[in-house]
Scaffold this motif. Sequence first.
Motif, mmCIF file in Angstrom:
data_model
loop_
_atom_site.group_PDB
_atom_site.id
_atom_site.type_symbol
_atom_site.label_atom_id
_atom_site.label_comp_id
_atom_site.label_asym_id
_atom_site.label_seq_id
_atom_site.Cartn_x
_atom_site.Cartn_y
_atom_site.Cartn_z
ATOM 1 N N ALA A 251 1.008 -1.133 0.080
ATOM 2 C CA ALA A 251 -0.082 -0.088 -0.079
ATOM 3 C C ALA A 251 0.798 1.060 -0.191
ATOM 4 C CB ALA A 251 -1.034 -0.011 1.227
ATOM 5 N N SER A 252 1.914 1.284 0.653
ATOM 6 C CA SER A 252 2.825 2.277 0.887
ATOM 7 C C SER A 252 3.639 2.599 -0.632
ATOM 8 C CB SER A 252 3.926 2.251 1.875
ATOM 9 O OG SER A 252 3.275 2.149 3.043
ATOM 10 N N ALA A 253 3.893 1.599 -1.229
ATOM 11 C CA ALA A 253 4.689 1.580 -2.607
ATOM 12 C C ALA A 253 3.705 2.166 -3.583
ATOM 13 C CB ALA A 253 4.824 0.202 -2.923
ATOM 14 N N ILE A 254 2.293 1.690 -3.150
ATOM 15 C CA ILE A 254 1.384 2.267 -4.355
ATOM 16 C C ILE A 254 1.353 3.594 -4.011
ATOM 17 C CG2 ILE A 254 -1.096 2.346 -4.986
ATOM 18 C CD1 ILE A 254 0.518 -0.249 -6.331
ATOM 19 N N SER A 255 0.991 4.179 -2.844
ATOM 20 C CA SER A 255 0.694 5.442 -2.385
ATOM 21 C C SER A 255 1.888 6.571 -3.152
ATOM 22 C CB SER A 255 0.564 5.649 -0.913
ATOM 23 O OG SER A 255 -0.604 5.036 -0.635
ATOM 24 N N ILE A 256 3.162 5.878 -2.801
ATOM 25 C CA ILE A 256 4.326 6.806 -3.003
ATOM 26 C C ILE A 256 4.693 7.081 -4.616
ATOM 27 C CG2 ILE A 256 6.945 7.056 -2.567
ATOM 28 C CD1 ILE A 256 6.496 5.687 0.047
ATOM 29 N N ALA A 387 -0.690 -1.876 8.790
ATOM 30 C CA ALA A 387 -1.151 -2.442 7.654
ATOM 31 C C ALA A 387 -2.404 -1.792 7.005
ATOM 32 C CB ALA A 387 -1.153 -4.005 7.500
ATOM 33 N N LYS A 388 -3.369 -1.875 8.197
ATOM 34 C CA LYS A 388 -4.885 -1.542 7.862
ATOM 35 C C LYS A 388 -4.792 0.004 7.414
ATOM 36 C CE LYS A 388 -7.171 -4.528 10.970
ATOM 37 N NZ LYS A 388 -7.990 -4.761 12.051
ATOM 38 N N SER A 390 -2.337 1.803 6.093
ATOM 39 C CA SER A 390 -1.628 1.997 4.919
ATOM 40 C C SER A 390 -2.449 1.650 3.827
ATOM 41 C CB SER A 390 -0.362 1.011 4.822
ATOM 42 O OG SER A 390 0.698 1.364 5.681
ATOM 43 N N ILE A 391 -3.366 0.377 3.891
ATOM 44 C CA ILE A 391 -4.291 0.221 2.781
ATOM 45 C C ILE A 391 -5.285 1.209 2.681
ATOM 46 C CG2 ILE A 391 -6.377 -1.665 2.305
ATOM 47 C CD1 ILE A 391 -4.274 -3.746 3.665
ATOM 48 N N TRP A 392 -6.098 1.774 3.785
ATOM 49 C CA TRP A 392 -6.910 2.592 3.645
ATOM 50 C C TRP A 392 -6.329 4.014 2.993
ATOM 51 C CZ3 TRP A 392 -11.927 2.664 3.574
ATOM 52 C CH2 TRP A 392 -12.579 1.531 4.342
ATOM 53 N N MET A 393 -5.075 4.350 3.213
ATOM 54 C CA MET A 393 -4.300 5.316 2.604
ATOM 55 C C MET A 393 -4.305 5.288 1.109
ATOM 56 S SD MET A 393 -0.622 6.990 3.392
ATOM 57 C CE MET A 393 0.191 5.628 2.951
ATOM 58 N N ALA A 394 -4.007 3.993 0.773
ATOM 59 C CA ALA A 394 -3.682 3.944 -0.584
ATOM 60 C C ALA A 394 -4.928 3.906 -1.527
ATOM 61 C CB ALA A 394 -3.205 2.499 -1.079
ATOM 62 N N LEU A 395 -6.115 3.291 -0.798
ATOM 63 C CA LEU A 395 -7.625 3.082 -1.478
ATOM 64 C C LEU A 395 -8.033 4.594 -1.813
ATOM 65 C CD1 LEU A 395 -8.962 0.077 0.391
ATOM 66 C CD2 LEU A 395 -8.352 -0.007 -1.780
ATOM 67 N N VAL A 396 -7.720 5.395 -0.692
ATOM 68 C CA VAL A 396 -8.235 6.935 -1.015
ATOM 69 C C VAL A 396 -7.299 7.543 -1.730
ATOM 70 C CG1 VAL A 396 -8.550 8.938 0.312
ATOM 71 C CG2 VAL A 396 -9.196 6.851 1.374
ATOM 72 N N ASN A 397 -6.030 7.425 -1.774
ATOM 73 C CA ASN A 397 -4.907 8.278 -2.641
ATOM 74 C C ASN A 397 -5.325 7.839 -3.782
ATOM 75 O OD1 ASN A 397 -2.802 9.756 -3.412
ATOM 76 N ND2 ASN A 397 -1.257 8.158 -2.741
ATOM 77 N N ILE A 398 -5.469 7.057 -4.639
ATOM 78 C CA ILE A 398 -5.467 6.861 -6.167
ATOM 79 C C ILE A 398 -6.551 7.375 -6.639
ATOM 80 C CG2 ILE A 398 -5.514 5.179 -7.981
ATOM 81 C CD1 ILE A 398 -3.748 3.262 -6.366
ATOM 82 N N PRO A 399 -7.727 7.147 -6.186
ATOM 83 C CA PRO A 399 -8.906 7.786 -6.975
ATOM 84 C C PRO A 399 -9.047 9.233 -6.687
ATOM 85 C CG PRO A 399 -9.777 6.451 -5.196
ATOM 86 C CD PRO A 399 -8.173 6.108 -5.146
ATOM 87 N N PHE A 424 -5.646 9.224 7.005
ATOM 88 C CA PHE A 424 -5.607 7.462 6.924
ATOM 89 C C PHE A 424 -4.430 7.104 7.584
ATOM 90 C CE2 PHE A 424 -9.076 8.940 4.130
ATOM 91 C CZ PHE A 424 -10.247 8.390 4.471
ATOM 92 N N PHE A 425 -3.396 7.832 7.519
ATOM 93 C CA PHE A 425 -2.214 7.252 8.260
ATOM 94 C C PHE A 425 -1.384 8.036 9.321
ATOM 95 C CE2 PHE A 425 2.192 5.911 8.435
ATOM 96 C CZ PHE A 425 2.277 4.460 8.248
ATOM 97 N N THR A 426 -0.905 9.282 8.769
ATOM 98 C CA THR A 426 -0.138 10.005 9.975
ATOM 99 C C THR A 426 -0.913 10.141 11.308
ATOM 100 O OG1 THR A 426 1.216 10.829 8.004
ATOM 101 C CG2 THR A 426 1.313 11.771 10.288
#
Length: 451
Positions: A251-256, A387-388, A390-399, A424-426
């Motif tokens: 998820a972090s890789a996807i976000s970054i 992990a949770k 990071s996943i929420w961060m990625a799910l929101v970040n992309i769209p 969703f993370f920090t």
Amino acid sequence: MSECHEGKDSRFRRVISGGAWSATAQAVNFLLSILLIPLVQKTFGVEILGIWLATTTLIVVLSIADFGIGNAAIAILTKLEDGLRDVGVIEIAMAATFLTVILAGLVYGCLSLVTYFEFWPALLNYSGDGDSDNLGRFFSIFTVYIAATLPLSIVERLQIGQQKMYIPRSLEVVGGCVALVSCPLVIYADGNLGELFLARFLPYSALRVLNSGTFWFTSRYRLNSVSLERIRGYRRQLLIVGSSFFSMSFASAISISSDPVLVSYFLGADRVPEYSVPLRLFFIPSLLVGLFTLALWPAYSQAMRDTDTVWVRRTYLRSVVFAVLTTVPVCIFLFIVSPHIIPVWIGSELPLPKGMLIAQSAWVLLSVLGGITSPLLNAAGKEKLLAKLSIWMALVNIPLSIFLINILGPQGAMWGSVVAAFAFFTMPALRVALQIVSGDGSGGEELSLTK
């Protein structure tokens, strides 16, 4: 009492030593970025620069992520009793290397299909067609590099777990210094993009191979004490614990790494520099905070085993204060001077809207705070929570980034990352960390700065 002070002093020295090497390695990588960005643009053009920035960002992220196995190895090693570590580190290394070799084969197969069917140019929205053979070789080398470095990360992670971060980071410094010389030589010798890639990453990769080889060679005397049953047990633990780290890392890789790819796909590869070039400058605060990131994880674990909760609290709170006091002034300074520095740096004008610079300042501060907090949560066994988040961060970040890119241009990707990271993370991670160091939710005694 003296033993307690010696333990605290030892932890502090190891954190500072490992962190200093980590900060030095980041500084060398920063110098490489400063050097390569104008060279790549001048030699290959702005579109190829966009492809270079997008793919090398992905390389760095995947090299760190290692699909959760390396981080799981650190988590397991730091929880072993001292008497079990000499043999345990070898058994964990065997189990983790076996798993990463399998993962490397799968990664190589997937990326080879992407390269074979020429999906990279379409994914990055590359409009040029004159350098198709050159790009094909570049992506083939990229594929081999990503797969080959996955197993090499295991020994490095275990050295970090043993609070010997100076070993892998010193090799990164040496490899980067060699690349500082080899990359300009390739450019001035009219080398292609694939040759430049090798000049940038091969020196460090060769040292990583040497490091892993040295570990296995010096471990041969303890192989008689290795238990296949324990190795199988570690393998199961790595899969269980690694699943949380895998989710977090992926998820972090996807976000970054998704932002430059999204900018390239929706707006064209020639728009990526607007996003990535100023961000290289805003990474400077992370060099300063490098003293207090990954090196803290094993130190926190050791302090928690010793029930030294006061040290944990003091170290975490001081790390947060240090991160804020170093990051905020540097970001303000870069916000003011970067519009004047970047045209001189790359040799041409580049759109630098204030919204982009503000967003990148905010994102760097959030990233630094997250980087400071994650080692504490990992040491406290909060991998599933991270992990949770990071996943929420990625799910929101992309769209959200896609939506904002179409409205704001390249800076929309950065604002999408800022909102997702903040909400969703920090901030959730900081809240849990403060509960831990105050004694709420950790099961430990209340910590006090006055003790």
